[in-house]
Scaffold this motif. Structure first.
Motif, PDB file in Angstrom:
ATOM      1  N   ASP A 146      -2.701   8.596   0.941  1.00  0.00           N
ATOM      2  CA  ASP A 146      -2.390   8.141  -0.418  1.00  0.00           C
ATOM      3  C   ASP A 146      -1.849   9.218  -1.351  1.00  0.00           C
ATOM      4  O   ASP A 146      -1.582   8.933  -2.527  1.00  0.00           O
TER       5      ASP A 146
ATOM      6  N   LYS B 281      -6.658   7.603   5.139  1.00  0.00           N
ATOM      7  CA  LYS B 281      -6.834   8.018   3.749  1.00  0.00           C
ATOM      8  C   LYS B 281      -7.493   9.396   3.676  1.00  0.00           C
ATOM      9  O   LYS B 281      -7.136  10.226   2.823  1.00  0.00           O
TER      10      LYS B 281
ATOM     11  N   ASN C 259     -13.178  -1.921  -5.455  1.00  0.00           N
ATOM     12  CA  ASN C 259     -13.893  -1.787  -4.178  1.00  0.00           C
ATOM     13  C   ASN C 259     -15.333  -1.340  -4.389  1.00  0.00           C
ATOM     14  O   ASN C 259     -16.221  -1.651  -3.581  1.00  0.00           O
TER      15      ASN C 259
ATOM     16  N   ASP D 173     -18.690   6.208   1.468  1.00  0.00           N
ATOM     17  CA  ASP D 173     -17.337   6.080   2.001  1.00  0.00           C
ATOM     18  C   ASP D 173     -17.246   7.086   3.152  1.00  0.00           C
ATOM     19  O   ASP D 173     -18.228   7.776   3.445  1.00  0.00           O
TER      20      ASP D 173
ATOM     21  N   LEU E 178      -6.556   6.261  -7.561  1.00  0.00           N
ATOM     22  CA  LEU E 178      -7.241   4.973  -7.527  1.00  0.00           C
ATOM     23  C   LEU E 178      -6.718   4.149  -8.696  1.00  0.00           C
ATOM     24  O   LEU E 178      -6.280   4.707  -9.697  1.00  0.00           O
TER      25      LEU E 178
ATOM     26  N   PRO F 251      -2.895   2.494  -4.090  1.00  0.00           N
ATOM     27  CA  PRO F 251      -4.001   3.198  -3.437  1.00  0.00           C
ATOM     28  C   PRO F 251      -5.219   2.282  -3.390  1.00  0.00           C
ATOM     29  O   PRO F 251      -5.108   1.067  -3.603  1.00  0.00           O
ATOM     30  N   SER F 252      -6.379   2.834  -3.152  1.00  0.00           N
ATOM     31  CA  SER F 252      -7.620   2.053  -3.187  1.00  0.00           C
ATOM     32  C   SER F 252      -7.897   1.582  -4.610  1.00  0.00           C
ATOM     33  O   SER F 252      -7.480   2.207  -5.583  1.00  0.00           O
TER      34      SER F 252
ATOM     35  N   LYS G   8      -9.268   3.947   6.747  1.00  0.00           N
ATOM     36  CA  LYS G   8     -10.139   4.929   6.092  1.00  0.00           C
ATOM     37  C   LYS G   8      -9.863   6.339   6.618  1.00  0.00           C
ATOM     38  O   LYS G   8      -9.820   7.306   5.841  1.00  0.00           O
TER      39      LYS G   8
ATOM     40  N   ALA H  24       0.826  -1.203   0.000  1.00  0.00           N
ATOM     41  CA  ALA H  24       0.000   0.000   0.000  1.00  0.00           C
ATOM     42  C   ALA H  24       0.860   1.253   0.000  1.00  0.00           C
ATOM     43  O   ALA H  24       2.029   1.239   0.417  1.00  0.00           O
TER      44      ALA H  24
END
Length: 297
Positions: free
Chosen positions: A268, A263, A153, A169, A179, A148-149, A260, A111
């Motif tokens: 990120d 972030k 998702n 979110d 992303l 990143p994410s 979360k 990550a």
């Protein structure tokens, strides 16, 4: 010999075909670790060696890493354990086997966030960065794919997008962040596994083509799906309550909540996007190819 863990997972199912296609040219043999080989397509099972079991098992990784030149390493989430226990319990046996068998190269799924002010309190990400350190200490050449994410998702929100036109979110609606599509992560992993001229230990960011906010995602989804989609911000407490209600371990839920929160605090966004760190799949493309069928089916 390249060993692939989690070959039927989100990244592995994209990675394995890339390696199979390139294997004859590169004179590579492929070995996979799989709990259930039946989940592998027949055409794949005919072309790879399968070690049956969990790659968190000492005996399994010891067998799988014998004679291996390179390993693709991915720790699957286990919502019954605390994040640190998940990553360490899987990785410690592998680290011993890597050293014992003299494996030269490892590519791991990790990550973004290393070196940021919130990296030590980022839940699942903090555990993932500790995993990187554990592997690096074995002496292998290591590349941590710093992601990143994922676009994917949002597939967890497909029902809500279909039925309510809403996805949720906990981050600020206008916070832009990178992303990435899992197929792009697989492509970077394949390149590194096949060309093992690299040495030492480094992070390899895979940042997607642009930073996007939740409001940007809502706008693009609206355009691509042909129906209104809006973002609804959820509180950390509401997220925690929802996940505990699903029966997830409370320590694991806290790890998600901490990630979360980190972030939303900029975890990120510390890496500059360059030609080397960008990846090609746009969110528009991903929506058309992946999200739209899932929502409209």
């Amino acid at each position: 010999m390249i060993v692939i863990t989690a070959p039927t997972g989100n990244i592995g199912r994209h990675l394995l075909p890339l390696l199979l296609e390139a294997a004859p040219t590169h004179d590579e043999e492929l070995r996979v670790i799989a709990r259930d080989p039946a989940r592998l397509p027949d055409a794949v099972r005919e072309r790879v060696e399968v070690v049956i079991g969990s790659h968190g098992d000492t005996e399994v990784v010891d067998r799988a890493f014998e004679g291996a030149d390179a390993v693709f390493w991915l720790v699957p989430p286990d919502s019954s354990l605390a994040p640190a226990d998940v990553w360490s319990s899987f990785t410690r046996p592998a680290a011993k086997a890597l050293a014992a068998h003299g494996v030269g190269h490892v590519v791991g799924v990790s990550a973004l966030g290393r070196g940021t002010p919130v990296a030590d309190r980022a839940g699942l990400v903090t555990a993932s960065l500790a995993m990187d350190d554990l592997i690096a200490r074995t002496g292998v050449a290591y590349r941590a794919l710093a992601n990143p994410s994922f676009f994917e998702n949002l597939l967890e929100e497909a029902d809500s997008i279909r039925e309510k036109g809403v996805f949720t979110d906990v981050v600020d609606a206008d916070r832009k962040a990178p992303l990435v599509a899992v197929a792009d992560i697989a492509a970077v992993a394949a390149r590194l596994l096949l060309d093992r001229s690299w040495t030492g230990v480094e992070d390899v960011p895979v940042l997607g083509p642009q930073d996007l906010s939740p409001n940007d995602l809502a706008r693009i989804m609206t355009e691509q799906l042909g129906r209104p989609v809006r973002y609804e911000r959820q509180s950390i407490e509401d997220l925690r309550t929802t996940l505990v209600g699903y029966g997830l371990d409370e320590a694991f839920v806290q790890g998600i909540a901490d990630m979360k929160q980190a972030k939303d605090n900029g975890l990120d966004i510390g890496v500059t996007r360059t030609a080397d760190t960008a990846s090609p799949t746009t969110f528009e493309q991903w929506c058309a190819q992946t999200l739209r069928p899932a929502v409209l089916s």
